[in-house]
Motif scaffolding. Structure first.
Motif, PDB file in Angstrom:
ATOM      1  N   PHE A 170       9.830   9.535  12.909  1.00  0.00           N
ATOM      2  CA  PHE A 170       9.471   8.918  11.631  1.00  0.00           C
ATOM      3  C   PHE A 170       9.545   7.394  11.764  1.00  0.00           C
ATOM      4  O   PHE A 170      10.476   6.853  12.361  1.00  0.00           O
ATOM      5  N   VAL A 171       8.560   6.723  11.196  1.00  0.00           N
ATOM      6  CA  VAL A 171       8.470   5.275  11.300  1.00  0.00           C
ATOM      7  C   VAL A 171       8.107   4.684   9.943  1.00  0.00           C
ATOM      8  O   VAL A 171       7.730   5.402   9.016  1.00  0.00           O
ATOM      9  N   THR A 172       8.239   3.357   9.856  1.00  0.00           N
ATOM     10  CA  THR A 172       7.786   2.597   8.695  1.00  0.00           C
ATOM     11  C   THR A 172       6.675   1.669   9.155  1.00  0.00           C
ATOM     12  O   THR A 172       6.873   0.865  10.066  1.00  0.00           O
ATOM     13  N   VAL A 173       5.523   1.796   8.529  1.00  0.00           N
ATOM     14  CA  VAL A 173       4.368   0.969   8.877  1.00  0.00           C
ATOM     15  C   VAL A 173       4.220  -0.119   7.821  1.00  0.00           C
ATOM     16  O   VAL A 173       3.989   0.185   6.646  1.00  0.00           O
ATOM     17  N   SER A 174       4.391  -1.378   8.226  1.00  0.00           N
ATOM     18  CA  SER A 174       4.278  -2.519   7.318  1.00  0.00           C
ATOM     19  C   SER A 174       2.931  -3.195   7.551  1.00  0.00           C
ATOM     20  O   SER A 174       2.700  -3.768   8.621  1.00  0.00           O
ATOM     21  N   VAL A 175       2.070  -3.103   6.558  1.00  0.00           N
ATOM     22  CA  VAL A 175       0.749  -3.735   6.646  1.00  0.00           C
ATOM     23  C   VAL A 175       0.874  -5.153   6.105  1.00  0.00           C
ATOM     24  O   VAL A 175       1.244  -5.352   4.945  1.00  0.00           O
ATOM     25  N   LEU A 176       0.574  -6.145   6.931  1.00  0.00           N
ATOM     26  CA  LEU A 176       0.743  -7.545   6.562  1.00  0.00           C
ATOM     27  C   LEU A 176      -0.459  -8.038   5.772  1.00  0.00           C
ATOM     28  O   LEU A 176      -1.607  -7.742   6.115  1.00  0.00           O
ATOM     29  N   GLY A 177      -0.187  -8.810   4.719  1.00  0.00           N
ATOM     30  CA  GLY A 177      -1.252  -9.391   3.921  1.00  0.00           C
ATOM     31  C   GLY A 177      -1.647 -10.764   4.430  1.00  0.00           C
ATOM     32  O   GLY A 177      -1.210 -11.215   5.499  1.00  0.00           O
ATOM     33  N   ALA A 178      -2.466 -11.458   3.649  1.00  0.00           N
ATOM     34  CA  ALA A 178      -2.897 -12.804   4.024  1.00  0.00           C
ATOM     35  C   ALA A 178      -1.728 -13.782   3.876  1.00  0.00           C
ATOM     36  O   ALA A 178      -0.932 -13.663   2.940  1.00  0.00           O
ATOM     37  N   PRO A 179      -1.591 -14.780   4.769  1.00  0.00           N
ATOM     38  CA  PRO A 179      -0.488 -15.738   4.664  1.00  0.00           C
ATOM     39  C   PRO A 179      -0.638 -16.638   3.439  1.00  0.00           C
ATOM     40  O   PRO A 179      -1.731 -17.036   3.064  1.00  0.00           O
ATOM     41  N   ALA A 180       0.515 -16.964   2.820  1.00  0.00           N
ATOM     42  CA  ALA A 180       0.542 -17.846   1.648  1.00  0.00           C
ATOM     43  C   ALA A 180       1.734 -18.782   1.763  1.00  0.00           C
ATOM     44  O   ALA A 180       2.789 -18.402   2.288  1.00  0.00           O
ATOM     45  N   GLN A 181       1.574 -20.024   1.268  1.00  0.00           N
ATOM     46  CA  GLN A 181       2.643 -21.013   1.319  1.00  0.00           C
ATOM     47  C   GLN A 181       3.671 -20.709   0.233  1.00  0.00           C
ATOM     48  O   GLN A 181       3.344 -20.645  -0.948  1.00  0.00           O
ATOM     49  N   VAL A 182       4.935 -20.539   0.631  1.00  0.00           N
ATOM     50  CA  VAL A 182       6.027 -20.212  -0.278  1.00  0.00           C
ATOM     51  C   VAL A 182       6.955 -21.415  -0.372  1.00  0.00           C
ATOM     52  O   VAL A 182       7.331 -21.989   0.657  1.00  0.00           O
TER      53      VAL A 182
END
Length: 423
Positions: A337-349
């Motif tokens: 079992f795994v966790t798949v993290s789908v990355l979004g577009a980068p944003a300045q925080v």
């Protein structure tokens, strides 16, 4: 009778003593209120310590249900006192909260599965009986390696057909050569020469057909499979290099031509499969970068979404998606079992801190901020996470110095201080 001066003095003394004794009895009968007030006035004029002792004595003789004196402020300490030497010895690293580009992510539960593009269900393609089964379950095999040897009557018939076709071809070739010579020498008619050429071509087609039948089932053209072999022996071979993950064949067992007797998978490449709900489909696209983390260890890998199903399940209303992962060290085993993290577009925080800096204290996220003499516990609210950074939406300003590395030591010290304070 006249009294002398001495007698009158004695009577006066007796009267004065009686008046003083009556007064003492009168005051003691009224209770301790007057005495308490007198004592209070006396303490107010300069003996406060005596007043404190009197209160303690009165409390000891008072009601048993009266509450004991408690500190003015109860609760967990919010300051951890540490010297610079202690901070360096504990390995607590400092960092500054500040802006950074952050890529938000959406997590999906998933499972490692075989790469179907590199998995084969091996079938014999001819019915027969197992004469030997050298392959073992879990064994790493190479391409073309013999998995089992079968005795097949169907294969014997096909090889016999090929041998007969080869004999006919040889005879037709000889006849053609003779007729061609006779025709060139004008001894025989051209018609005989044409018939011999046609017979040769038909024999060649028969040989080619018999050869292709054997090739289709993976059998060799030569009769037998080594010394002592016969026309009926068939060697079942591995189609590519991989590991035998399933085996359904034993010595002497009869199998059909379409029975799956071995499953071989090349585990150098696996799939991480997960399901995507309809509301998240816009964030999961083919080619999106992902991070796959194991639920049982700290293993993680980077990859890209290689497939997203075009249709939603009729019952679940979700779409299947997968990531193709390289697996050179066999760290990703099917069924994990795994966790798949789908990355979004980068944003300045505007404000970010290291992910290791955020600790949970009493169910609340906190950051340990550096202050003179140690660290202060600062409650915060977190936002997006991306890799090694976490967004702070409330509770921390840009430029604040905080404990980034080994902040769990401060959490431990906070727990010790709390326990000591409660005792």
């Amino acid at each position: 009778m006249a009294m002398s001066k001495q007698q009158r003095a004695a009577v006066v003394a007796i009267l004065v003593a009686g008046l003083l004794g009556g007064a003492a009895i009168l005051f003691s009968g009224k209770g301790g209120s007057a005495a308490g007030e007198a004592g209070h006035e006396h303490a107010g004029h300069g003996d406060e310590d005596a007043h404190g002792k009197a209160d303690e004595k009165a409390a000891s003789h008072g009601s048993a249900s009266a509450p004991a004196a408690s500190p003015q402020a109860e609760g967990k300490p919010h300051l951890i006192a540490l010297t610079p030497a202690q901070i360096g010895q504990a390995g607590i690293g400092l960092a500054t909260a500040g802006p950074a580009p952050l890529r938000g992510s959406v997590d999906f539960p998933g499972e490692i599965r075989f790469n179907d593009d590199r998995t084969a269900h091996v079938v014999p393609r001819v019915a027969g009986v197992a004469q030997s089964v050298p392959a073992k379950l879990g064994e790493q095999v190479g391409k073309g390696q013999v998995l089992a040897v079968l005795a097949s009557t169907a294969l014997a018939e096909q090889r016999s057909e090929q041998l007969a076709a080869q004999k006919r071809e040889a005879l037709a070739r000889a006849t053609y050569a003779r007729e061609k010579t006779l025709w060139q020498e004008k001894i025989s008619a051209e018609q005989d020469y044409q018939q011999a050429r046609t017979a040769l071509e038909e024999a060649q087609i028969a040989v080619q057909n018999a050869r292709q039948k054997l090739t289709a089932i993976g059998a060799t053209e030569n009769a037998g499979q080594g010394k002592g072999g016969g026309l009926n022996q068939f060697a079942l071979r591995a189609p590519f290099a991989g590991i035998i993950v399933e085996k359904h064949l034993s010595l002497g067992e009869a199998v059909k031509e379409d029975a799956s007797v071995f499953t071989i998978s090349d585990l150098s490449s696996v799939w991480a499969e997960f399901v995507v709900s309809a509301r998240d489909l816009d964030q999961v696209r083919v080619g999106e970068s992902v991070t796959v983390r194991s639920s049982a260890s700290d293993t993680q890998a980077e990859g890209k979404v290689s497939y997203v199903g075009a249709l939603l399940g009729e019952q679940t209303r979700t779409a299947k998606a997968r990531v193709t992962l390289a697996n050179p060290g066999m760290a990703w085993r099917p069924g994990l079992f795994v966790t798949v993290s789908v990355l979004g577009a980068p944003a300045q925080v505007p404000v970010t801190v290291a992910a290791d800096a955020v600790q949970q204290v009493d169910g609340q996220s906190v950051v340990f901020v550096a202050v003179p003499g140690g660290f202060a516990v600062q409650p915060v609210k977190t936002g997006r996470t991306g890799g090694k950074l976490v967004e702070i939406t409330e509770g921390l300003q840009q430029g604040a110095r905080y404990a980034a590395a080994n902040s769990f030591i401060l959490k431990s010290e906070l727990g010790k201080s709390s326990a000591g304070h409660e005792h």
